[in-house]
Scaffold this active site. Structure first.
Site, short mmCIF file in Angstrom:
data_model
loop_
_atom_site.label_atom_id
_atom_site.label_comp_id
_atom_site.label_asym_id
_atom_site.label_seq_id
_atom_site.Cartn_x
_atom_site.Cartn_y
_atom_site.Cartn_z
CB SER A 257 -0.93 -0.02 1.23
OG SER A 257 -0.59 1.00 2.12
CE LYS A 258 -2.41 5.48 -3.61
NZ LYS A 258 -3.48 6.42 -3.74
NE ARG A 259 -2.39 3.16 4.82
CZ ARG A 259 -3.27 2.97 3.84
NH1 ARG A 259 -3.63 3.99 3.10
NH2 ARG A 259 -3.80 1.79 3.61
#
Ligand code: GLU
Length: 499
Positions: A257-259
């Protein structure tokens, strides 16, 4: 399609967000397969989701692919014989296919409202059905009635009439045969209320119209493939070969994920100055292996070595530290002149030289790059690591200050004594520097190991870096002596703060 049919493959992104390593890896496998087989690589933009597509996302995608060097033979900007390559420009083609399926009774209009559908699902759930399905309520609705309602402007969708008793087997290059039962697949929607086709429908029509021999895509689409196979059959189309490539996970083995640390848009790796060949090399190793220990690949070596048969069915893990280490391997083998050219914008941004640099600045940059290129993993940290060589002021790492300069009482005296000795070195080269350094340290009764660490901190601002004597040689005698004396003074007066 015979085994000799020239390969035609496509990458078919939906431009709804920035392009991250997971998307890029799927594109890369497709591109490598095309290049390895001498086939054609097509870029098709799946922009039928009007609410989510953005022109910025398309530009981000094209720019990312250009930067990585994944060129496309047909698609946006380059055209080709099978266009248009934007799905939003192919609506007539989908409409014709829809009309044909309706005329043959293989699809039907459905007027169930979102509320009705929700009620239907709710009712099934209350009966303990965990995966509720469309109940087929418009399956046998007379088409003339349906057309009247449509003419009157009633909102509707078009559904595929799924035959309930079929086995659908996906013969996948990576996962082998995966079986599905058509009764689990539902009468799925093929054209939405806004008149746009759904992904599964448009994809099958385009993959056929664009003469795809192989469909390579992310594993998350494996569950779409049986629906697509039903559509191929209903329309009398020949099946391509399917290849679903494994998901990319983070280091906690959850979906990327982008995080996650280090997970950024592909273009932000460019912004950091990681070399595109390194990104390509690392992405290729996410789910593919050459069958040997080799991990360093140039672009042409990848093209040469890549086969779909060596793509693993197991998930792969994106680890930014691994990307960094591949990045540094590529920096190491890039010749200094090319590196300087690539890295100049970063030197300019850090104000380490003018734009364009003077001849003198270029010579200093060259010496710095030669010294530092084996320790950097991208062009930005290459430039950052050169600050102490190219500028009078350089940052002091606070942890290093604590550990290397403030811990031992003898440190300022050691720095001063050694600085005095270095000031006398006439022939400023590695050996004379080392000899003067060690002699001064030993005769002063200092701990030479500590003195080496303290000198490195004083002269470079960092506790890490290339060999100390090489650093001192590169910084130059006068600056070395001045820095050592200045830092010794700051330690004595307590001016220098650690963390
Ligand atoms: N537009 C789909 C996606 O971006 C394409 C899937 C496919 O390659 O068929 O996931």
């Amino acid at each position: 399609m015979t085994p000799d049919t020239p390969v035609r493959v496509r990458f078919a992104p939906s431009p709804t967000g920035y392009w991250h390593p997971g998307n890029a890896r799927t594109a890369l496998f497709t591109w490598l397969f095309a290049r390895h087989t001498g086939g054609t690589f097509v870029l098709r933009i799946e922009d039928t989701d009007q609410a989510r597509n953005t022109p910025e996302a398309i530009e981000n995608l094209l720019e990312s692919m250009r930067w990585l060097g994944m060129d496309w033979d047909e698609g946006p900007e380059v055209g080709g014989d099978y266009g248009p390559y934007f799905q939003s420009e192919r609506l007539d083609i989908y409409r014709q296919a829809m009309d044909q399926l309706l005329a043959e009774g293989k699809a039907y209009y459905c007027f169930a409202t979102p509320e009705e559908l929700e009620q239907m699902r709710e009712e099934q759930r209350s009966r303990g059905i965990s995966a509720p399905k469309y109940d087929g309520r418009y399956r046998d609705y007379p088409i003339e009635e349906a057309r009247k309602r449509i003419e009157a402007g009633e909102r509707h969708v078009v559904r595929f009439r799924t035959e309930l008793d079929q086995d659908v087997v996906v013969d996948d290059i990576v996962r082998g045969e995966v079986s599905f039962k058509s009764k689990d697949l539902d009468d799925f929607v093929i054209v939405k209320g806004d008149g746009f086709p759904v992904y599964n429908f448009a994809c099958v029509i385009d993959d056929t119209a664009m003469a795809m021999t192989h469909v390579i895509r992310a594993e998350e689409h494996l569950s779409n493939t049986p629906r697509q196979i039903l559509l191929y059959r209903a329309m009398g189309y020949e099946l391509p070969r399917f290849c679903h490539v494994p998901v990319v996970l983070n280091t906690q083995r959850k979906k990327l994920s982008k995080r996650d640390p280090g997970v950024q848009s592909i273009l932000s790796y460019r912004g950091e100055g990681i070399l595109p060949e390194a990104v390509m090399n690392y992405l290729a190793l996410l789910g593919w292996s050459p069958g040997s220990e080799q991990e360093f690949f140039t672009r042409s070596q990848l093209i040469e070595a890549f086969t779909l048969e060596r793509v693993s069915p197991s998930p792969s893990v994106f680890d930014v530290r691994k990307l960094e280490s591949v990045g540094s391997e590529h920096l190491k083998v890039t010749d200094t002149d090319s590196l300087i050219e690539l890295a100049l914008p970063f030197f300019v941004e850090l104000e380490l030289c003018a734009d364009p640099p003077t001849g003198e600045e270029l010579a200093a940059i060259k010496a710095a790059v030669d010294l530092l290129k084996t320790r950097a993993w991208n062009l930005r940290n290459l430039a950052e690591s050169a600050i102490y060589l190219l500028r009078g002021e350089y940052p002091m790492d606070p942890k290093g200050v604590n550990k290397r300069l403030l811990k031992h009482d003898e440190t300022p005296a050691a720095l001063e004594a050694i600085a005095d000795a270095l000031a006398q070195v006439e022939d400023w080269g590695l050996e004379p520097i080392e000899e003067a350094f060690r002699t001064a340290s030993e005769s002063g009764g200092f701990h030479t190991g500590n003195a080496i660490h303290a000198t490195r901190m004083a002269v470079t601002g960092s506790p890490k870096g290339p060999g100390l004597f090489e650093c001192l040689e590169a910084v130059g005698r006068d600056r070395v002596v001045e820095r050592m004396r200045k830092v010794a003074g700051q330690v004595r007066t307590g001016e220098l703060a650690g963390d």
